[in-house]
Design an enzyme around this catalytic site. Sequence first.
Site, PDB file in Angstrom:
ATOM      1  N   LYS A 170      13.605 -60.592 -23.576  1.00 45.21           N
ATOM      2  CA  LYS A 170      14.385 -59.598 -22.314  1.00 45.21           C
ATOM      3  C   LYS A 170      13.179 -59.814 -21.271  1.00 45.21           C
ATOM      4  O   LYS A 170      11.925 -59.457 -21.721  1.00 45.21           O
ATOM      5  CB  LYS A 170      14.601 -58.242 -22.895  1.00 45.21           C
ATOM      6  CG  LYS A 170      15.207 -57.478 -21.749  1.00 45.21           C
ATOM      7  CD  LYS A 170      15.433 -55.959 -22.469  1.00 45.21           C
ATOM      8  CE  LYS A 170      15.976 -55.083 -21.249  1.00 45.21           C
ATOM      9  NZ  LYS A 170      16.556 -53.739 -22.108  1.00 45.21           N
ATOM     10  N   SER A 250      21.068 -52.327 -21.489  1.00 42.24           N
ATOM     11  CA  SER A 250      20.497 -52.973 -20.388  1.00 42.24           C
ATOM     12  C   SER A 250      19.907 -54.477 -20.895  1.00 42.24           C
ATOM     13  O   SER A 250      19.751 -55.345 -20.202  1.00 42.24           O
ATOM     14  CB  SER A 250      19.222 -52.545 -19.743  1.00 42.24           C
ATOM     15  OG  SER A 250      18.367 -52.312 -20.811  1.00 42.24           O
ATOM     16  N   SER A 274      20.709 -49.508 -24.952  1.00 44.04           N
ATOM     17  CA  SER A 274      20.462 -50.502 -24.481  1.00 44.04           C
ATOM     18  C   SER A 274      20.230 -51.937 -25.577  1.00 44.04           C
ATOM     19  O   SER A 274      20.336 -53.189 -24.903  1.00 44.04           O
ATOM     20  CB  SER A 274      19.057 -50.492 -23.680  1.00 44.04           C
ATOM     21  OG  SER A 274      19.427 -49.936 -22.355  1.00 44.04           O
TER      22      SER A 274
END
Length: 558
Positions: A170, A250, A274
Amino acid sequence: MKKILALLVVLMVFSCGGKNVVKNEEPLLWQPYNDSVEIAANAEHEKARMRYKLIQSKVLDKNEVFRPLYNEVSKMSPDEYEALKPLILEQNIFSIRKSIEDNRLGYEQLVRFYLYRIYKYELDNSTTLNTVIALNEDVVELARKLDEEKRVGRLPEIRHPIFGMPILLKDNINTKGMKTTAGSIALMDNEVDDSFIVKRLKENGALILGKVNLSEWAYYLCSECPVGYSAVGGQTLNPYGRKVFETGGSSSGSGTAVAANYAVAAVGTETSGSILSPSSQNSVVGLKPTIGLLSRSGIVPISSTLDTPGPMTKNVVDNGILLSAMLGYDTFDAKSVDEDFPGILSAGLSPESFSEMRLGAISSLMETDSIYKNTVEALRAEGAEIIEFTPPEVEMSGFLSLLNIDMRKDLPAYLKRYSDQEKVKIISIADAVAFNKEDSLVRIPYGQALFEGVLEDTTTDEGLEEIKARLENSGRAFFDSAMNEHKLHAVLSINNYHAGYAAVAKYPALAVPMGYKPSGEPISLTFIGKPFTEAQLLRMGRAYEMKFPVRQMPKGYE
């Protein structure tokens, strides 16, 4: 017309083997296209936040991302790619390692295979998930060196299972050689050294393949904006239904990339939901660990109270392996725990007996969700003891203030320690807000209500400590009322439905694919346990996964 031209270029790349079909030294691999038709098609979507304002990034040129490795990737022919599918696609790490040990597969081939898939789907505007936003230009060469060391017998005799496995990260996780942007244009020049967990991955032999998109600032920028959107990467899309289903956030890119088989696994981060949300939305396995199990040093923060990285994988076996590869005590993280956690690495090989499981089922979910109810009843039929219960109502006010005040302190601390202030011009939330206002159409098309809320919050330090203590007590009471009374090993939830309670309680949670709704949208069963019970959660998740192997590959990405 531009969309058709771009598609033809991609098809030419993958039908000509090692030939560089474009004579120019900088081949045209991708062209931006007019996404207004797609935007209009979503204008009436039933979910308001899926009524997109844009699909593709206004600032990212995919040619710059994909050109450096173009010649390497184009060496793989379509026939070789197809021949490698049975050895790699949907296989777990132990299976892939066995193929390498048996000389049926090489490390370089493994890396090329995943790169081939990324180029095949991400350069085609009709299939792109807007997921991969950076690639490690050295990854093929690193894999090639591993093959050579294997050939001459120089590989370490004892190797972690993650050794040689391509991993995506990420893009809020510091990684040397690639920018760490958190999806924000303000951090597009943020060049940093490796975060603690990336150092651990590399020490254990993992190959960092690249970076993936995310909800900008880990979905703590705008209010009710699309999950999976960032100004840097554009709108991440769900492979199970592009522009139909949400990606979850996210860690959107981590979930979509794993679902599409772009890497062996990916690392996400969670503050509240997330990892669990995008794992569930993309039918992959995601673990949100106990706070302190994994280091947060070198990760763009929201909250030092609640943030944690975690593994996202296609199966529970790989999840334990990736989690194990990131473990380690970090003196720079005040929450880091200096203890051994046996059983995590081997959890996927040691499924828990159903007869040994004591699980809590939430009564309201049994009444309202048929997939959950049928799954719980199936577990009961296999011998698990199921206790249905109604959690107590608990006070959760102040959650937003906890995030606000933490971020107001933690982001400047991150920027001061890691960023080059000659390249990154912001040093605070106030700076970021001002920066975004300079070009709001490009930098904040959905606004920045949450950032503005950070600046407006008047909670004192004393008030923050009171909120933290009260929320932790509330979160633990929500689960412990049943867990303590009935000696439960875990509470069963759906997706990220109870992620907020688990977050403030600092309890670990494991999401495992549970099936698909009639619409085709994925749904997951989530195991929530007491602190540092990750190994047991993984053993239970593995037993469930083996008995009920429901995960299906997304159509069009086989």
